[in-house]
Design an enzyme around this catalytic site. Structure first.
Site, PDB file in Angstrom:
ATOM      1  N   GLU A  94       5.719  11.806  -5.631  1.00  0.00           N
ATOM      2  CA  GLU A  94       5.186  11.273  -4.294  1.00  0.00           C
ATOM      3  C   GLU A  94       5.252  12.589  -3.513  1.00  0.00           C
ATOM      4  O   GLU A  94       5.733  12.486  -2.249  1.00  0.00           O
ATOM      5  CB  GLU A  94       6.439  10.511  -3.887  1.00  0.00           C
ATOM      6  N   GLU A 152       5.827   2.922 -13.267  1.00  0.00           N
ATOM      7  CA  GLU A 152       6.891   2.309 -12.587  1.00  0.00           C
ATOM      8  C   GLU A 152       6.557   0.754 -12.365  1.00  0.00           C
ATOM      9  O   GLU A 152       6.581   0.346 -11.342  1.00  0.00           O
ATOM     10  CB  GLU A 152       7.210   3.021 -11.442  1.00  0.00           C
TER      11      GLU A 152
END
Length: 785
Positions: free
Chosen positions: A161, A270
């Site tokens: 991220e 995810e």
């Protein structure tokens, strides 16, 4: 052992819900890991060390058994994050992660290490470091962690991220920790340190919000291209894909392909599908849809290597009930999502159809990626500057042909995008800038001449196929010309078809078949040369814009070509999801979608949960940029059912500089004199011009509204239930914000209370017959008792 109980009642979202949907006996047989292996992917989940512990006093036998039987790859959910493995500087504790790795070793599963560098989950001592100390600590952390596991951890999420939603590197506050302290090079160095610690490991950058075309996805694309250009050892991109049950993820496969065509692996890392609350009876079915769409998107991309869910049971979920985001209940009962994933895996990777495709709206650079599902990739190299014309939507671009020396070609290694000695179809959107000379849209080389040429000359489209691969005099090509003329400055869909069994070529313009040509020589010959976009080997070039070029290895029927020629630039059917069913993938979503539930209503055809229900708080916006240019001709079509007429309520609006460029809304009057309003902001932004309906607006009934504005004439028209109901004139219209949204049922002028269905957006003025046809899709008699 884990229990295979299906169709029983279980407690979910605070109420008893029956697990519906797929009949286990009818579902695809076999374990997920076996079906995934047959499909050429891995199936996995994030797992926790404690329930995997073999000690009965600590572990969970059902959890261990399900993970062992069903999964082929495991990701440490938290056990490899920095605050877990090095809570104090220099004091490493890998015990919990070792439990996961040992379990995977015993069950022949791959381990994914998550994650080495992240702005979150940092121990306090790391935050206190700066400069050389911080860089040294990061290198030590990466080197020690990767070295400890060696080949037992085959894949690492090295950097997690790193980007803002705008596509830039995070900066400021705790989220900008790494870039602000170490500079932009921290990403390069992190990958290099991980590679040095284990040269055989596959190294990934893991990110969320890149599942469709967006500023973040384009920013990541540029970041990754830079990493590759600098020789950074990056092998893959992880798509986190935490989503809601109402997500459509229309553009996921395209986004996966773009990164795959950079030579990288891609993976779903995810996956979780959170149920909105309060959940309706169809929530589990919608959740299954999303799980299935994501798995299918991965299988459609040859370089997509795995699908990993973020937990497989609600008993151990980072989003516990009422979110209930996993495939199993807290009692290990499979939900419909499990069976949907199982069926998609059993179906395997799809056949390539089309066999090659180029969106031609690349984020930047000169590589036109192949958007097809074909295992044989055909990326095209464009001449400098040949990508970047305005596309069919704001925020998108198109191939830029200058008519002189522009073009894009497949490399010799990726040549032969199509077989020319069998049936084929070429489908493409073009916006010609001139009709001068012989302009080529697409061609493919033979040894001596082009095996086919598709283009236009003398103001007509043509398909030309030489009788032989020779330049000998007297061997003229067979040609078929359109009767429909080429229109300059307007997007048109054209298609060329060679039907080998019949020997007839065909041309289509905007979905309409041209007169059938004469019978051609069926002995068309095979070419194995380079495929050209916007040019030919003979030196002809296209002048204008090209978008969405597809190659099919079959003669498409007229029904499919008509669908490809649809002028719709945005379509939201609200059939249990908020996705865009058009080619442009501008999915919609609830604003503040982490907390606001979406509600569903019975649609105008009496189908339950097939329209979106709005109470004035469910605010729906499109994502990824504006769906239409409002400063040129357009049409809006929508079905609406008002719950009341107690106040002004907006049906559709768009982002503008300060005022929306248009409103389609209810205007409350005195008594029962309530009217529909179509308002257009003039080009200078100084005046809103209004067309008001003759018919009164009433609550409770489904009403079909169409609003059109013509750039050529300035005419505004508002249609109610298929009939012109209000008109006005405004000679120019303000432009929508390029990165803005289409707002559905929401505006500062008043949010809608009622139901909306089938929102359609066109970049053209619909005709009266076309509007009547849209209205007549609704048959009132269907819904009568």
């Amino acid at each position: 052992m884990y229990l295979w109980r299906v169709g029983v009642l279980f407690a979910l979202l605070g109420s008893a819900i029956v697990v519906p949907a797929t009949n286990p006996a009818a579902a695809a047989p076999g374990r997920l890991r076996d079906l995934a292996q047959a499909a050429g992917v891995k199936i996995g989940s994030a797992v926790r060390a404690a329930p995997l512990n073999p000690d009965p006093a600590v572990g969970d036998e059902d959890y261990r058994d399900w993970a062992r039987e069903q999964l082929s790859t495991l990701t440490a959910e938290n056990e490899l994050k920095w605050d877990h493995v090095e809570p104090a500087r220099g004091r490493f504790n890998f015990a919990a992660a070792d439990t996961i790795v040992q379990f995977a070793h015993e069950t022949e599963q791959t381990v994914r290490g998550h994650t080495l560098v992240w702005h979150s989950a940092l121990p306090a001592w790391v935050s206190a470091l700066s400069g050389d100390q911080l860089e040294a600590a990061l290198q030590t952390h990466i080197t020690s962690t990767v070295s400890h596991f060696g080949s037992d951890v085959a894949i690492w999420d090295v950097v997690n991220e790193p980007l803002n939603d705008s596509g830039s590197l995070r900066s400021g506050g705790s989220q900008g920790f790494w870039k602000d302290r170490l500079g932009e090079d921290y990403i390069d160095e992190s990958f290099r340190w991980a590679h040095a610690a284990n040269p055989t490991a596959r190294l990934y950058l893991n990110e969320y919000g890149i599942e469709s075309d967006s500023p973040k996805a384009r920013g990541l694309y540029e970041l990754v291209k830079g990493l590759l250009a600098r020789g950074v050892p990056i092998h893959g991109i992880g798509f986190q894909t935490h989503k809601l049950e109402t997500s459509r993820l229309s553009g996921l496969a395209d986004s996966l392909r773009r990164f795959a065509d950079l030579g990288l692996e891609v993976a779903i890392t995810e996956l979780g599908v959170k149920l909105l609350t309060p959940a309706g009876g169809d929530s589990l079915g919608r959740q299954a849809d999303v799980y299935g769409w994501v798995t299918a998107a991965c299988l459609a991309v040859p370089r997509c290597v795995s699908v990993t869910a973020w937990g497989f049971t609600d008993r151990y979920s980072w989003i516990p009930a009422p979110g209930a985001a996993t495939m199993l209940t807290d009692q290990y009962v499979p939900k419909p999502a499990y069976y949907r994933v199982r069926d998609v895996l059993a179906a395997g990777r799809p056949a390539a159809d089309p066999v090659a495709a180029w969106r031609l709206d690349e984020p930047a650079g000169t590589i036109a990626t192949d958007a097809s599902s074909s295992p044989q990739r055909h990326p095209a190299q464009a001449d400098p500057g040949a990508l970047g014309h305005e596309g069919r939507q704001p925020f998108l671009r198109a191939f830029k042909g200058n008519g002189i020396d522009s073009g894009a070609t497949t490399a010799p290694a990726e040549s032969n995008a199509m077989r020319t000695n069998v049936s084929y179809t070429l489908s493409v959107w073009i916006k010609p800038a001139s009709t001068t000379g012989d302009q080529v849209i697409a061609s493919q080389d033979g040894a001596n001449v082009s095996a086919f040429t598709f283009g236009h000359t003398d103001g007509r489209y043509y398909l030309a196929v030489p009788l032989a691969d020779t330049t000998d005099a007297g061997v003229d090509p067979q040609r078929l010309f359109s009767q429909t003329p080429v229109v300059i400055g307007q997007w048109n869909h054209v298609a060329a078809v060679w039907d080998n069994p019949s020997g007839h070529p065909r041309l289509y313009v905007n979905g309409v078949a041209e007169p059938e040509g004469p019978l051609w020589n069926r002995e068309t010959w095979a070419s194995t040369g380079i495929f050209h976009i916007g040019e030919s080997r003979a030196g002809q070039h296209f002048h204008g814009s090209i978008s969405d070029l597809r190659v099919y290895q079959r003669a498409l029927p007229s029904t499919e070509i008509k669908a490809l020629a649809s002028p719709v630039v945005g379509q939201w059917g609200f059939d249990g999801h908020t996705g865009d069913d058009s080619w442009f993938h501008r999915d919609a979503a609830a604003r503040n979608d982490a907390t606001v539930a979406l509600l569903w209503a019975t649609d105008r055809k009496c189908q339950a949960n097939k329209a979106i229900s709005l109470t004035g708080t469910q605010l729906i916006d499109t994502r990824g940029g504006a769906p239409l240019f409002t400063d040129r001709s357009y049409s809006l079509s929508v079905w609406v059912q008002l719950a009341d007429t107690d106040s002004d309520q907006v049906v559709l609006a768009a982002d503008g500089t300060s005022i929306s460029p248009f409103y389609l809304r209810l205007k409350r009057g005195t008594g029962d004199d309530h009217r529909w309003i179509f308002a257009v902001l003039n080009g200078s932004g100084t005046q809103q011009v209004v067309a008001t309906s003759e018919q009164k607006a009433e609550a409770g009934a489904w009403t079909h509204l169409v609003a059109t504005w013509s750039m050529e004439t300035g005419q505004m028209q508002l249609f109610v239930d298929g009939t012109v109901s209000g008109t006005n004139t405004v000679l120019s219209s303000a432009a929508a914000t390029e990165n803005g949204s289409l707002h559905i049922g929401v505006s500062q002028l008043g949010n809608l209370r009622g139901a909306i269905d089938d929102v359609l957006v066109y970049q053209q003025v619909l005709t009266q017959p076309e509007i009547s046809a849209l209205y007549l899709q609704y048959e009132p008699s269907r819904c009568q008792p």
